[in-house]
Scaffold this active site. Structure first.
Site, short mmCIF file in Angstrom:
data_model
loop_
_atom_site.label_atom_id
_atom_site.label_comp_id
_atom_site.label_asym_id
_atom_site.label_seq_id
_atom_site.Cartn_x
_atom_site.Cartn_y
_atom_site.Cartn_z
N ASP A 1 0.85 -1.18 0.00
CA ASP A 1 0.00 0.00 0.00
C ASP A 1 0.89 1.24 0.00
O ASP A 1 1.97 1.23 0.60
CB ASP A 1 -0.89 0.05 1.24
CG ASP A 1 -1.85 -1.12 1.33
OD1 ASP A 1 -2.21 -1.68 0.28
OD2 ASP A 1 -2.25 -1.47 2.46
N ASP B 1 -1.51 -2.46 -4.65
CA ASP B 1 -2.61 -2.86 -3.76
C ASP B 1 -3.38 -1.60 -3.37
O ASP B 1 -3.85 -0.88 -4.23
CB ASP B 1 -2.05 -3.62 -2.56
CG ASP B 1 -3.13 -4.35 -1.77
OD1 ASP B 1 -4.26 -4.48 -2.27
OD2 ASP B 1 -2.84 -4.80 -0.64
N ASP C 1 -4.90 2.45 3.39
CA ASP C 1 -5.72 1.52 4.17
C ASP C 1 -5.61 1.82 5.66
O ASP C 1 -4.54 2.21 6.15
CB ASP C 1 -5.30 0.08 3.92
CG ASP C 1 -5.75 -0.44 2.55
OD1 ASP C 1 -6.49 0.28 1.86
OD2 ASP C 1 -5.37 -1.57 2.19
N ARG D 1 -13.65 1.17 -3.33
CA ARG D 1 -13.18 1.35 -1.95
C ARG D 1 -12.82 2.80 -1.63
O ARG D 1 -11.69 3.12 -1.27
CB ARG D 1 -11.98 0.46 -1.64
CG ARG D 1 -12.22 -1.02 -1.84
CD ARG D 1 -10.97 -1.82 -1.49
NE ARG D 1 -11.15 -3.26 -1.72
CZ ARG D 1 -10.21 -4.17 -1.53
NH1 ARG D 1 -9.02 -3.80 -1.11
NH2 ARG D 1 -10.46 -5.45 -1.75
#
Length: 751
Positions: A535, A574, A578, A632
């Site tokens: 990430d 990815d 997050d 997302r």
């Protein structure tokens, strides 16, 4: 639990200076190279006549001065000042311990005699220097070794470091019948056993107090050992400070009460209030000493925070009413109304590095708020322009000393220590190559019923681990990482805010965190998938985190430019940002995220017990620009997540915007969506309800829940079960199309 408090008494006996005479000189320069008036500090002190009545400054030029020095009680009004703002540049040191034999053969130094400096003068000030006892405890064995023993009244220590191990700072009085007041501001104190001790009234205001790791898994030491007499209501106050350490969790005590000299009337008084406590402190942080039960002393806390702060029966807490009598001013006033606090100015600093999250600005403002490294001392403010400098400035993530790190220009993680560029081939080990991997795990050869295993998969994993070790940087507690200008960028880095508290990241472009070694998983979905593992930013197991005015994207290496292998896109990225593994109290504001598929995952498991997330994952997202993204933005599990005033634009890869996951409590209000169908704003992954109000789709009001239900034949509920209160302002959704793109992202704030 009884909490023994004494209300302040008037007329305390103070250690006062004798009548003074005039002093003819106001500045004395000490320089080791002979360019000043004296070459040693003691010689400069000796040049001040007894009883001087006017301020005298002893200016010490850069260097290390090894000598025991005594500043006697009959020489008041001395200021001992380093000639630079960096206290590391002027070091006043000696290396005697209590067990060290004296040169004259008369015995050992003893604790008091080991002091590098003895400062008995009243109205004394020290600024911009380091006091040290350099006794080598590791080589010579544990022993008391005092850096400074101070007994004078009305002493001020500003931007001063105190270095040692056991008994570093001896804040004392001339006798048990007198008091002495000492004020430490913007200071740094380190040690291990009883390293702040004595009978004085001492206030530590905005200091960093570092407990050193002695290597124990159970007991690494004690911060304080106060011997305050019962007649004195005020002992040690640690106020709005950071108590840091790299020691293991629950291996340090806040302190123990010391009955100095066997005094029957010593009942140590220590209050730690409104301070950040690191992981090192035990849940029962006070303990007995020399037969004196800590419960019979006056040891308490008030409104502390951080991973080492908790409230239980072994941690007495003041009430707000009691706390009013225990402020820095009340500690120091005495009978003469002395108030050095009023002249205290905040750290000089520049730009965003000293800024804290505004009050009520989302979930990161909850409880204690988020200040990052704003309390960093001058020596812990860094400007970096290379990968090596960045890693050095971040240091050990377990060391939670406040830091401000300014990133100047663009730094590429894919470079070696000399700055030479690295490619994927430089990370590959054990014979890994993509052609060989493709040949070994082609579904026509390997099949589609099991994940890859064997030598090439092991080589892929080892290659990934080598790359991860090189490009991943971990940010610890009490850090502000900020771009110093609009061109500040971190390319190919994986930023990890892991098991930390109180972190700020601002004004950075964080781009192209790509994985050279994605894994093929033929069992992932109907056709299999390539899965990358990096990430751009991951907030994991952390609390009080603020990410603001950052730009996150894939740079010049988008997944859309990657080839197709085994009929599936070869995905090398990815998540962009997050928030996972039980993180809590996070605010994401004014960021620009673009050109990516999987953007922000909040919560990474549907299992409520794995990370205890049922009452965590509280996140606020506001005024972010979500441009041309796939999915997302965010996808939420469990958390009370407030999504407001964000501006979304669609694109060819858009799947959905807000994912309503298992146990989630999303409250989405006053957002604007352009180029995204109302029915495609929401998607449900086990969630049951979402509050959505005052949102616009292509400029028109839209009921997002009704649109989703109509398109999918579902009955998603409309009440998430809570109402946000931590909000600074909510702009009308109609204003977002102009407001957010012009203000979101790196370089949109002036330093």
């Amino acid at each position: 639990m009884r909490l023994l408090l004494l209300i302040p008494l008037a007329g305390l006996a103070l250690a006062m200076a004798p009548p003074a005479t005039a002093q003819s000189r106001t500045t004395i320069v000490v320089a080791a190279d002979g360019t000043g008036d004296h070459t040693t500090v003691q010689a400069a002190v000796d040049a001040v006549p007894s009883g001087n009545a006017r301020p005298v400054t002893i200016l010490v030029r850069k260097g290390t001065y090894k000598q025991q020095v005594v500043i006697p009680a009959d020489k008041p009004h001395i200021s001992l000042v380093g000639d630079t703002r960096d206290p590391r540049a002027v070091v006043l040191t000696f290396d005697a311990s209590a067990s060290t034999p004296k040169p004259d053969g008369s015995g050992t130094y003893g604790t008091s005699g080991s002091a590098s400096y003895v400062i008995s003068a009243p109205d004394f000030t020290a600024r911009n220097l380091t006091f040290e006892n350099s006794y080598d405890e590791a080589a010579k064995g544990n022993s008391q070794a005092v850096a400074v023993r101070m007994t004078g009244d009305r002493q001020v220590y500003e931007n001063v470091r105190f270095l040692g191990n056991q008994d570093t700072l001896y804040a004392n009085t001339p006798s048990a019948a007198t008091t002495a007041r000492q004020y430490f501001r913007d200071c740094y104190v380190e040690g291990d056993v009883d390293f702040i001790f004595g009978r004085a009234t001492a206030v530590f205001d905005g200091c960093v107090i570092k407990a050193l790791n002695r290597g124990s898994t159970d007991n690494n030491g004690y911060v304080t050992a106060a011997s305050t007499e019962l007649s004195n209501p005020y002992g040690f106050l640690i106020y709005r400070s950071h108590l840091t350490s790299n020691a293991p969790a629950r291996t340090f005590h806040l302190g123990r009460p010391w009955p100095a000299g066997g005094s029957a009337t010593a009942r140590g008084q220590v209050l730690v209030r409104e301070s950040w406590l690191g992981q090192q402190f035990k849940d029962a942080p006070w303990t007995d000493m020399s037969g004196l039960n800590w419960r019979d002393a006056r040891l308490s806390e008030y409104r502390n925070h951080g991973p080492g702060a908790t409230v239980n029966e072994n941690r007495p807490q003041l009430t707000p009413e009691q706390a009013e009598a225990f402020t820095p001013q009340r500690y120091l006033a005495g009978a003469d109304g002395w108030n050095p606090v009023r002249g205290h100015h905040a750290h000089p600093g520049y730009g965003m590095g000293r800024e804290a999250l505004p009050r009520d600005d989302g979930w990161a403002a909850a409880t204690t708020g988020t200040t990052g490294g704003s309390a960093a001392r001058p020596e812990n403010v860094h400007v970096v322009s290379t990968r090596a400098q960045l890693r050095a400035a971040l240091g050990d993530p377990a060391d939670n000393t406040p830091k401000i790190i300014y990133v100047r220009g663009a730094i590429d993680a894919d470079t070696d220590d000399s700055g030479a560029p690295l490619t994927c081939a430089d990370y590959a080990v054990n014979g890994y190559s993509l052609p060989a991997y493709l040949a070994a795990y082609d579904p026509a050869v390997w099949g589609r019923t099991s994940v890859p295993s064997g030598p090439l998969e092991d080589a892929r994993r080892a290659s990934y681990n080598k790359m991860a070790a090189h490009v991943t940087v971990t940010i610890g507690s009490n850090v502000t990482l900020v771009g110093a200008g609009g061109d500040a960028a971190l390319k190919s880095f994986g930023l990890r805010i892991s098991n930390a508290d109180n972190v700020i990241v601002r004004n950075l472009t964080i781009t192209d965190t790509s994985d050279c070694f994605p894994q093929w998983d033929p069992t992932d979905g109907a056709d299999g998938n390539w899965n990358a593992s990096f990430d751009n930013v991951e907030v994991s197991g952390s609390t009080h985190v603020w990410l603001d005015h950052n730009t996150l994207n894939d740079g010049d290496n988008p997944d859309s430019g990657q080839p197709i292998h085994f009929g599936r896109p070869y995905q090398v990225h990815d998540g962009l940002l997050d928030v996972v593994r039980g993180s809590n109290y996070v605010t994401l504001s004014w960021n620009h995220l673009s050109g990516h598929d999987k953007v922000t995952l909040i919560g990474n498991t549907d299992n409520p017990t794995r990370y205890g997330e049922a009452d965590k994952l509280k996140v606020t997202l506001h005024h972010n620009h979500f441009e041309g993204l796939g999915q997302r933005t965010p996808r939420v599990r469990f958390g009370q997540v407030h999504v407001y005033n964000n501006y979304y634009t669609g694109g060819p890869t858009h799947g959905y915007s807000i994912g309503v996951g298992f146990g989630s409590k999303v409250y989405a209000e006053s957002n604007a969506f352009d180029g995204i169908a109302a029915a495609k704003v929401l998607s449900v992954f086990g969630g049951t309800a979402v509050t959505a109000k005052d949102n616009l789709v292509d400029g028109a009001p839209a009921d997002l829940v009704a649109a989703y239900n109509a398109a999918n034949g579902t009955a998603l509920g409309t009440d998430a079960g809570w109402t946000p209160t931590l909000v600074t302002r909510i702009d009308p959704a109609q204003a977002l199309k102009a407001l957010v793109p012009s203000g979101a992202g790196a370089g949109r704030r002036h330093l």
